[in-house]
Design a protein around this motif. Structure first.
Motif, PDB file in Angstrom:
ATOM      1  N   LEU A 191       0.097   5.309   6.920  1.00  0.00           N
ATOM      2  CA  LEU A 191      -0.048   6.306   5.857  1.00  0.00           C
ATOM      3  C   LEU A 191       0.195   7.725   6.374  1.00  0.00           C
ATOM      4  CD1 LEU A 191      -3.096   4.860   3.896  1.00  0.00           C
ATOM      5  CD2 LEU A 191      -0.800   5.262   2.989  1.00  0.00           C
ATOM      6  N   LEU A 192      -0.250   7.992   7.593  1.00  0.00           N
ATOM      7  CA  LEU A 192       0.009   9.310   8.172  1.00  0.00           C
ATOM      8  C   LEU A 192       1.501   9.514   8.417  1.00  0.00           C
ATOM      9  CD1 LEU A 192      -2.977   9.544  10.661  1.00  0.00           C
ATOM     10  CD2 LEU A 192      -2.548  11.088   8.745  1.00  0.00           C
TER      11      LEU A 192
ATOM     12  N   VAL B  31       0.836  -1.201   0.000  1.00  0.00           N
ATOM     13  CA  VAL B  31       0.000   0.000   0.000  1.00  0.00           C
ATOM     14  C   VAL B  31       0.872   1.253   0.000  1.00  0.00           C
ATOM     15  CG1 VAL B  31      -1.684   1.330   1.310  1.00  0.00           C
ATOM     16  CG2 VAL B  31      -1.945  -1.143   1.122  1.00  0.00           C
ATOM     17  N   LEU B  32       1.897   1.269   0.840  1.00  0.00           N
ATOM     18  CA  LEU B  32       2.780   2.435   0.903  1.00  0.00           C
ATOM     19  C   LEU B  32       3.481   2.669  -0.426  1.00  0.00           C
ATOM     20  CD1 LEU B  32       4.410   1.939   4.442  1.00  0.00           C
ATOM     21  CD2 LEU B  32       2.379   3.266   3.832  1.00  0.00           C
ATOM     22  N   GLU B  33       3.934   1.603  -1.053  1.00  0.00           N
ATOM     23  CA  GLU B  33       4.623   1.740  -2.341  1.00  0.00           C
ATOM     24  C   GLU B  33       3.684   2.237  -3.424  1.00  0.00           C
ATOM     25  OE1 GLU B  33       6.339  -2.095  -2.920  1.00  0.00           O
ATOM     26  OE2 GLU B  33       8.124  -1.655  -1.697  1.00  0.00           O
ATOM     27  N   HIS B  34       2.427   1.802  -3.373  1.00  0.00           N
ATOM     28  CA  HIS B  34       1.433   2.290  -4.331  1.00  0.00           C
ATOM     29  C   HIS B  34       1.240   3.803  -4.191  1.00  0.00           C
ATOM     30  CE1 HIS B  34      -2.336   2.785  -6.516  1.00  0.00           C
ATOM     31  NE2 HIS B  34      -2.875   3.294  -5.414  1.00  0.00           N
ATOM     32  N   VAL B  35       1.145   4.269  -2.961  1.00  0.00           N
ATOM     33  CA  VAL B  35       0.950   5.701  -2.716  1.00  0.00           C
ATOM     34  C   VAL B  35       2.175   6.489  -3.148  1.00  0.00           C
ATOM     35  CG1 VAL B  35       0.666   7.428  -0.903  1.00  0.00           C
ATOM     36  CG2 VAL B  35      -0.703   5.337  -0.855  1.00  0.00           C
ATOM     37  N   LEU B  36       3.357   5.987  -2.827  1.00  0.00           N
ATOM     38  CA  LEU B  36       4.594   6.671  -3.223  1.00  0.00           C
ATOM     39  C   LEU B  36       4.707   6.782  -4.741  1.00  0.00           C
ATOM     40  CD1 LEU B  36       7.024   5.029  -0.662  1.00  0.00           C
ATOM     41  CD2 LEU B  36       6.491   7.468  -0.786  1.00  0.00           C
TER      42      LEU B  36
ATOM     43  N   ILE C  36       7.111   9.983  -5.541  1.00  0.00           N
ATOM     44  CA  ILE C  36       8.096  10.243  -4.493  1.00  0.00           C
ATOM     45  C   ILE C  36       8.961   9.010  -4.317  1.00  0.00           C
ATOM     46  CG2 ILE C  36       8.408  10.688  -2.014  1.00  0.00           C
ATOM     47  CD1 ILE C  36       5.817  12.273  -2.062  1.00  0.00           C
ATOM     48  N   ALA C  37      10.270   9.219  -4.294  1.00  0.00           N
ATOM     49  CA  ALA C  37      11.195   8.115  -4.092  1.00  0.00           C
ATOM     50  C   ALA C  37      11.356   7.827  -2.608  1.00  0.00           C
ATOM     51  CB  ALA C  37      12.552   8.450  -4.714  1.00  0.00           C
TER      52      ALA C  37
END
Length: 365
Positions: free
Chosen positions: A237-238, A205-210, A215-216
């Motif tokens: 996520l926060l 999920v975090l990689e999808h948002v990045l 953002i790298a």
């Protein structure tokens, strides 16, 4: 032009096939086309509300009209007047209504709705919402979030509404504590457990948002976040968004820096100072910042209040700090039993602030 939500937890709210937990996607996918009553249960922050919204969007052609989302706090943590004045409910609670035969024998044929008990008001509102025809499709969905706070007497009324409108209204009950619901409610719903996402699922999920934010991230940053989030996807996520605000790429050092201030020490101290001075409105605003913007659980906020008070004994006094610990024990028990955390924290601060001023007044006298 559409303005994107500022918080990533809202901006990247998942669709049904994007939910982090594969088994949850499969389970909810079975109920897209039929009005099955559901109980969605699991720990805080694992994505229960996001899952319900994703299901509603997949189920209804017009989810804005046919998914009615109600937080139980909208009823049980408010006065009758506040409920009547709420624009979502006010149209159902105006005027008079026919009462019982026994009441009419007394020479009165009607009773003002403002004279109803809170349970009668809430039951009537739900009855009216459930009886309203769906805007699209064959049924609509009523979501009751934070359902662990529903009183048992109201649950009996809810059961009757569910039975009466089962063909045209789907009820989705969201709770952290399944056992707080009475057996007749549980027996009329399919129970769906929402587990905490694994580290791998959370990382995805975090990689999808990045990627969406372009953002790298350096090696180790997402691992630090998933480790500190401890299964709480909202918190993860926060943390990621706060770390990204420090610069691109997101580095492990930035995550560590965010973590060092994430507990909101200054906000906690401002809450204590406001309560000590009798300014409960400011104290409540601070609590909402801690629980909403910083995604702290009520138990974490409670621990922060005790930690900050103990760290600054010169500001609050030894006797007041002892009393704060005593009140905190009672609040912690109520929170553990499933009560609304902010309400119990506010009660704690109100009692503590009043006692502190009384102590101070007696000393000055």
């Amino acid at each position: 032009m559409t303005v994107k939500p500022p918080l990533w937890i809202d901006r990247y709210a998942p669709e049904l096939d994007e939910l982090a937990q594969p088994r949850l996607r499969t389970q909810l996918g079975r109920y897209v086309d039929e009005p099955v009553n559901l109980i969605i249960h699991g720990p805080a922050g694992v994505g229960k509300t996001a899952a319900v919204r994703a299901l509603g969007a997949a189920t209804h052609a017009d989810p804005d009209a046919d998914v009615i989302e109600l937080n139980v706090a909208d009823f049980f943590q408010r006065t009758k007047r506040e409920i009547r004045d709420d624009p979502r409910f006010s149209r159902f609670l105006r005027g008079q209504t026919a009462f019982s035969k026994q009441y009419r024998r007394g020479g009165k044929s009607n009773r003002y709705k403002r004279q109803w008990s809170k349970r009668a008001m809430v039951s009537h509102v739900l009855q009216e919402l459930a009886a309203t025809a769906p805007a699209s499709g064959a049924f609509k969905t009523i979501v009751l979030d934070n359902a662990e706070a529903i009183r048992e007497d109201f649950q009996q009324s809810l059961r009757r509404v569910m039975e009466q409108h089962h063909q045209t209204t789907q009820f989705v009950i969201v709770t952290r504590q399944l056992t707080r619901l009475i057996a007749p409610i549980r027996s009329r719903c399919v129970s769906v457990a929402v587990p905490a996402p694994t580290d791998a699922e959370m990382t995805a999920v975090l990689e999808h948002v990045l990627a969406a934010e372009e953002i790298a991230v350096t090696d180790g940053a997402t691992q630090v976040i998933t480790a500190k989030a401890d299964g709480d996807l909202r918190r993860a996520l926060l943390l990621l968004q706060l770390a990204a605000d420090q610069g691109d790429p997101v580095e492990a050092a930035a995550v560590t820096e965010v973590l060092s201030t994430f507990n909101g020490t200054e906000t906690v101290r401002s809450v204590l100072d406001a309560a000590a001075g009798g300014d409960l409105e400011t104290a409540r605003a601070g609590l909402e910042t801690l629980t909403t913007e910083e995604a702290q659980t009520p138990s974490e906020v409670l621990a922060g209040l005790l930690s900050v008070a103990t760290t600054y004994p010169e500001s609050y006094g030894e006797q007041n700090i002892i009393r704060l610990h005593q009140l905190a024990g009672e609040a912690d028990l109520r929170i553990a039993e499933g009560g609304a955390g902010v309400v119990h924290l506010m009660a704690l601060l109100g009692a503590w602030g009043l006692g502190r001023r009384q102590i101070q007044g007696s000393v000055e006298a």
